[in-house]
Design an enzyme around this catalytic site. Structure first.
Site, PDB file in Angstrom:
ATOM      1  N   ASP A 141       3.085  58.051  -9.338  1.00  0.00           N
ATOM      2  CA  ASP A 141       3.215  58.657 -10.659  1.00  0.00           C
ATOM      3  C   ASP A 141       2.623  57.757 -11.753  1.00  0.00           C
ATOM      4  O   ASP A 141       3.240  57.554 -12.806  1.00  0.00           O
ATOM      5  CB  ASP A 141       4.693  58.987 -10.946  1.00  0.00           C
ATOM      6  CG  ASP A 141       4.842  59.933 -12.146  1.00  0.00           C
ATOM      7  OD1 ASP A 141       3.854  60.605 -12.495  1.00  0.00           O
ATOM      8  OD2 ASP A 141       5.939  59.977 -12.738  1.00  0.00           O
ATOM      9  N   HIS A 184      14.737  56.157 -13.200  1.00  0.00           N
ATOM     10  CA  HIS A 184      14.609  56.294 -11.745  1.00  0.00           C
ATOM     11  C   HIS A 184      13.879  55.103 -11.145  1.00  0.00           C
ATOM     12  O   HIS A 184      13.269  54.313 -11.860  1.00  0.00           O
ATOM     13  CB  HIS A 184      13.872  57.596 -11.397  1.00  0.00           C
ATOM     14  CG  HIS A 184      12.662  57.850 -12.248  1.00  0.00           C
ATOM     15  ND1 HIS A 184      12.679  58.696 -13.335  1.00  0.00           N
ATOM     16  CD2 HIS A 184      11.411  57.344 -12.203  1.00  0.00           C
ATOM     17  CE1 HIS A 184      11.482  58.699 -13.907  1.00  0.00           C
ATOM     18  NE2 HIS A 184      10.698  57.888 -13.239  1.00  0.00           N
ATOM     19  N   GLN A 252      10.730  59.699  -6.541  1.00  0.00           N
ATOM     20  CA  GLN A 252      11.364  59.024  -7.684  1.00  0.00           C
ATOM     21  C   GLN A 252      12.848  59.383  -7.687  1.00  0.00           C
ATOM     22  O   GLN A 252      13.214  60.519  -8.014  1.00  0.00           O
ATOM     23  CB  GLN A 252      10.692  59.461  -8.999  1.00  0.00           C
ATOM     24  CG  GLN A 252       9.295  58.875  -9.167  1.00  0.00           C
ATOM     25  CD  GLN A 252       8.482  59.567 -10.251  1.00  0.00           C
ATOM     26  OE1 GLN A 252       8.269  60.774 -10.195  1.00  0.00           O
ATOM     27  NE2 GLN A 252       8.013  58.806 -11.232  1.00  0.00           N
ATOM     28  N   ASP A 284      11.427  54.821 -20.660  1.00  0.00           N
ATOM     29  CA  ASP A 284      10.831  56.044 -20.113  1.00  0.00           C
ATOM     30  C   ASP A 284      11.892  57.104 -19.838  1.00  0.00           C
ATOM     31  O   ASP A 284      12.977  56.802 -19.336  1.00  0.00           O
ATOM     32  CB  ASP A 284      10.109  55.676 -18.804  1.00  0.00           C
ATOM     33  CG  ASP A 284       9.347  56.839 -18.216  1.00  0.00           C
ATOM     34  OD1 ASP A 284       8.423  57.320 -18.879  1.00  0.00           O
ATOM     35  OD2 ASP A 284       9.695  57.272 -17.104  1.00  0.00           O
ATOM     36  N   GLU A 326      11.043  57.505 -25.149  1.00  0.00           N
ATOM     37  CA  GLU A 326      10.102  58.500 -24.644  1.00  0.00           C
ATOM     38  C   GLU A 326      10.949  59.715 -24.297  1.00  0.00           C
ATOM     39  O   GLU A 326      11.503  59.823 -23.213  1.00  0.00           O
ATOM     40  CB  GLU A 326       9.330  57.981 -23.423  1.00  0.00           C
ATOM     41  CG  GLU A 326       8.120  58.830 -23.085  1.00  0.00           C
ATOM     42  CD  GLU A 326       8.346  59.839 -21.967  1.00  0.00           C
ATOM     43  OE1 GLU A 326       7.608  60.832 -21.907  1.00  0.00           O
ATOM     44  OE2 GLU A 326       9.261  59.652 -21.149  1.00  0.00           O
ATOM     45  N   HIS A 395      -1.116  59.577 -21.991  1.00  0.00           N
ATOM     46  CA  HIS A 395      -1.417  59.741 -20.564  1.00  0.00           C
ATOM     47  C   HIS A 395      -0.792  61.016 -19.993  1.00  0.00           C
ATOM     48  O   HIS A 395      -1.103  61.405 -18.871  1.00  0.00           O
ATOM     49  CB  HIS A 395      -0.898  58.524 -19.801  1.00  0.00           C
ATOM     50  CG  HIS A 395       0.599  58.480 -19.789  1.00  0.00           C
ATOM     51  ND1 HIS A 395       1.343  58.191 -20.906  1.00  0.00           N
ATOM     52  CD2 HIS A 395       1.487  58.736 -18.806  1.00  0.00           C
ATOM     53  CE1 HIS A 395       2.619  58.247 -20.594  1.00  0.00           C
ATOM     54  NE2 HIS A 395       2.743  58.581 -19.329  1.00  0.00           N
TER      55      HIS A 395
HETATM   56  C1  GLC Z   1       7.488  59.872 -18.424  1.00  0.00           C
HETATM   57  C2  GLC Z   1       6.072  59.392 -18.242  1.00  0.00           C
HETATM   58  C3  GLC Z   1       5.383  60.283 -17.251  1.00  0.00           C
HETATM   59  C4  GLC Z   1       6.132  60.245 -15.951  1.00  0.00           C
HETATM   60  C5  GLC Z   1       7.612  60.573 -16.158  1.00  0.00           C
HETATM   61  C6  GLC Z   1       8.415  60.239 -14.947  1.00  0.00           C
HETATM   62  O1  GLC Z   1       7.543  61.117 -18.973  1.00  0.00           O
HETATM   63  O2  GLC Z   1       5.403  59.381 -19.470  1.00  0.00           O
HETATM   64  O3  GLC Z   1       4.059  59.909 -17.062  1.00  0.00           O
HETATM   65  O4  GLC Z   1       5.572  61.141 -15.051  1.00  0.00           O
HETATM   66  O5  GLC Z   1       8.169  59.824 -17.217  1.00  0.00           O
HETATM   67  O6  GLC Z   1       8.505  58.850 -14.802  1.00  0.00           O
END
Ligand code: GLC
Length: 650
Positions: A141, A184, A252, A284, A326, A395
């Site tokens: 990921d 995770h 994950q 995250d 985030e 991203h």
């Molecule tokens: C966040 C990241 C993303 C990822 C997700 C799971 O949203 O920005 O890229 O896939 O977390 O970790």
């Protein structure tokens, strides 16, 4: 606050503090611990107070904070003290951010040093280096499946390399953002490996179940994050003989914060990276931290308690380090990740302004600012000491998370309008020149999101292919207009690597077995340094994009009204193509700046009479700060060029 129960516990803990915790000067640690302990105790108690070993866990938590304080380099401790004095430093208009993958940008951590010059040339002083930690070789990921939270992946370098990079950045007055993936771990993480082998302690680090009873209950209300590639929220693990919660990908594993050991491990990790020079830590997927049967398992109250607790603990040990939330969730939910307080951020000081980002893309597609204005007005006012990351691309995909009521008020049907936007950006809509790719299409709900580089979404890829000069011009203007928006709105502009030289989609992911299923890889290319060199050659696309963006950032830094001090007033304009707001400050020469943007491809007129209420124009002319030209307002009108913007000094 002084409160007897927590303070008598604190006294007991301090007496029994690990004798290894020793350093010359614990004064600041004790003062901060005293100041925050009531809050820490009460939050920890709300989360874990019903456990028999509550006091022991509390003790362990304080041990971690103290140990990491003694590990904190003197230079960073001094920085903590300096930031305490200059506590609004991160609201300054002088900050400009950039997100990059170290390998795609500079091959390795060591390669970064020589590439910092490029960033400084552009005006960047805050760099988010995407996840660097050890992860599985295949699907990981994009680094968000972490195998070891304290080890740099050898393909990027070593911890010593990172220490050197952060020192180099400090010497250049550049700040470093690092990720901590709090929600995770990879299924190859040591905790997951032990859990798989039957270790009960580590099975309790995750949500594991022997049968489908509880997973089925969860599934009734949990949405799917990656419906195409990872449907469902649980994965059967044969070795463990159990179901494990996997909200994102099946590799994950979601951490179980109902277990205080998980919280304590994670705060230890956060402080570890703060001590290795992270000025800002990007937490995250914070919306997912708490899972509850019967809920969507997003934005739960306890997720906020966990973040408050993380903040309070971090303030004791490394108060200069800030958090980014985030949380790409609904507008009314995003704002809560600053914490609900009168002034100070109680959770994360910084959050992604996903709402503004999506609204900007909506305005580009419709050529109108109607929904943009409504959406911005609907955003609750943020706290004084908190700020946004304003971005155009990152991203991840673009989610169309607008408020349905705002869409209706703007005159559209929510479902049809979202479908139009996906069609528009994936090039299905006849008049569109965008060449994006759909992401996460959910057949059950009809939802979809959008992948693609800024330049490709803005039509540059198609325009170059067709050698259509007019279309090239339109797409370049769009790219610049969007950058002017994130630079003036209020908050930290966060650029995405490659965007300042018009990087197009990269389809090579389609031939990689670990990537082809995930269209987000289309906008995660290797930076083409040969193209970047063309920024020096006049007339090239790179030059035409790079220099205006550089200028936008440079001029932003000179406008105190662009600092983020809750100093924005939205203006209603009769012309639906125009988006206008006022930025102001109480002192300085640029005390009021009127920002006007035209999302249309034709010139649009601003009727100055509409702005009489805010007493905008006292004179017959006005200075435009970006072009440094004087514009006449004598005829009561201003014409904004196609896809143009004005920063008018009043
Ligand atoms: C966040 C990241 C993303 C990822 C997700 C799971 O949203 O920005 O890229 O896939 O977390 O970790």
């Amino acid at each position: 606050m002084y409160e007897q129960v927590s303070h008598s516990l604190l006294n007991d803990i301090l007496i029994g503090l690990d004798p290894k915790v020793d350093c010359d000067d614990l004064k600041h640690f004790y003062i901060r611990l005293g100041a925050n302990f009531y809050a820490i105790h009460s939050l920890f108690h709300q989360l874990y107070g019903d456990r028999r070993d509550f006091r022991l866990q509390m003790h362990k938590l304080v041990d971690v904070m103290a140990r990491q304080y003694t590990n904190r380099p003197t230079e960073l401790r001094q920085r903590d003290l300096a930031r305490e004095k200059d506590h609004d430093w991160f609201l300054s208009q002088k900050l400009a951010g950039y997100t990059l993958y170290c390998q795609e940008y500079a091959d390795s951590i060591n390669g970064m040093h020589s590439k910092l010059d490029y960033l400084q040339e552009l005006g960047i002083n805050l760099v988010h280096v995407m996840p660097l930690l050890d992860g599985p070789k295949g699907r990981n990921d994009g680094g968000y499946a972490v195998r070891d939270f304290r080890k740099i992946d050898s393909k990027y370098g070593t911890l010593q390399d990172l220490d050197r990079l952060s020192a180099d950045m400090r010497s250049r007055d550049m700040l470093l953002i690092l990720d901590v993936v709090v929600n995770h771990t990879s299924d190859e993480h040591e905790w997951a490996r032990k859990a798989r082998k039957g270790n009960k302690k580590y099975q309790d680090y995750y949500y594991t179940y022997s049968d489908r009873k509880i997973p089925d209950l969860f599934e009734q209300t949990m949405p799917e994050v990656f419906p195409e590639t990872a449907p469902g929220n649980f994965t059967w693990n044969e070795e463990m003989g159990k179901w494990v919660m996997t909200v994102f990908n099946d590799f994950q594993w979601d951490l179980n914060y109902k277990n205080p050991a998980v919280f304590i491990e994670m705060i230890d990790i956060i402080l570890f990276w703060a001590n290795h020079g992270a000025d800002v830590i990007r937490l995250d997927a914070v919306a997912f931290l708490w899972k509850k049967v019967g809920s969507t398992c997003q934005n739960e109250r306890e997720a906020h308690l966990i973040l408050q607790l993380m903040k309070d603990c971090c303030q004791v040990t490394a108060p200069g380090a800030l958090f980014i939330a985030e949380a790409i969730v609904a507008p009314v939910e995003i704002i809560k990740y600053f914490g609900e307080d009168a002034v100070n951020a109680k959770e994360c000081e910084i959050a992604y302004n996903a709402t503004f980002m999506a609204l900007l893309w909506e305005a580009v597609a419709t050529k109108k600012a109607t929904l943009l204005e409504k959406g911005v007005r609907s955003l609750p006012t943020k706290l004084d000491r908190a700020t946004w990351l304003n971005y155009i691309r990152c991203h991840d995909d673009i989610g169309l998370g607008f408020d349905d009521n705002d869409i209706r008020e703007a005159g559209y049907d929510p479902q049809a309008h979202r479908r139009f936007l996906v069609d528009y950006y994936t090039g299905q809509y006849p008049a569109s020149t965008a060449t994006g790719v759909a992401f996460g299409r959910n057949e059950k709900t009809g939802d979809a999101r959008i992948s693609g580089s800024l330049a490709s979404l803005a039509g540059l890829e198609a325009a170059l292919l067709n050698q259509d000069e007019t279309a090239i011009d339109i797409s370049i203007k769009t790219i610049i207009l969007l950058h002017s928006m994130i630079a003036s709105f209020g908050g930290i502009p966060l650029l995405y690597y490659g965007d300042s030289i018009g990087t197009l989609n990269d389809n090579t992911y389609l031939t990689d077995e670990n990537k082809h299923h995930d269209s987000r890889w289309v906008h995660r290319p290797r930076l083409n340094w040969e193209n970047a060199e063309k920024r020096h050659i006049e007339g090239t696309v790179e030059h035409r994009i790079f220099h205006p963006i550089k200028k936008i950032l440079a001029i932003r830094k000179q406008i105190p009204a662009f600092a983020d001090l809750n100093n924005r007033e939205m203006l209603t304009i009769g012309n639906p193509h125009l988006f206008a707001f006022l930025r102001f400050t109480s002192s300085g020469i640029h005390s009021r700046v009127l920002v006007v943007a035209n999302f249309d491809t034709a010139p649009q007129t601003l009727d100055l009479k509409e702005l009489e209420a805010v007493n905008v124009f006292g004179h017959s002319q006005v200075r435009e700060l970006y072009s440094d030209k004087v514009l006449s307002t004598r005829h009561g009108q201003l014409v904004i060029p196609p896809l143009g913007f004005y920063w008018l000094q009043l």
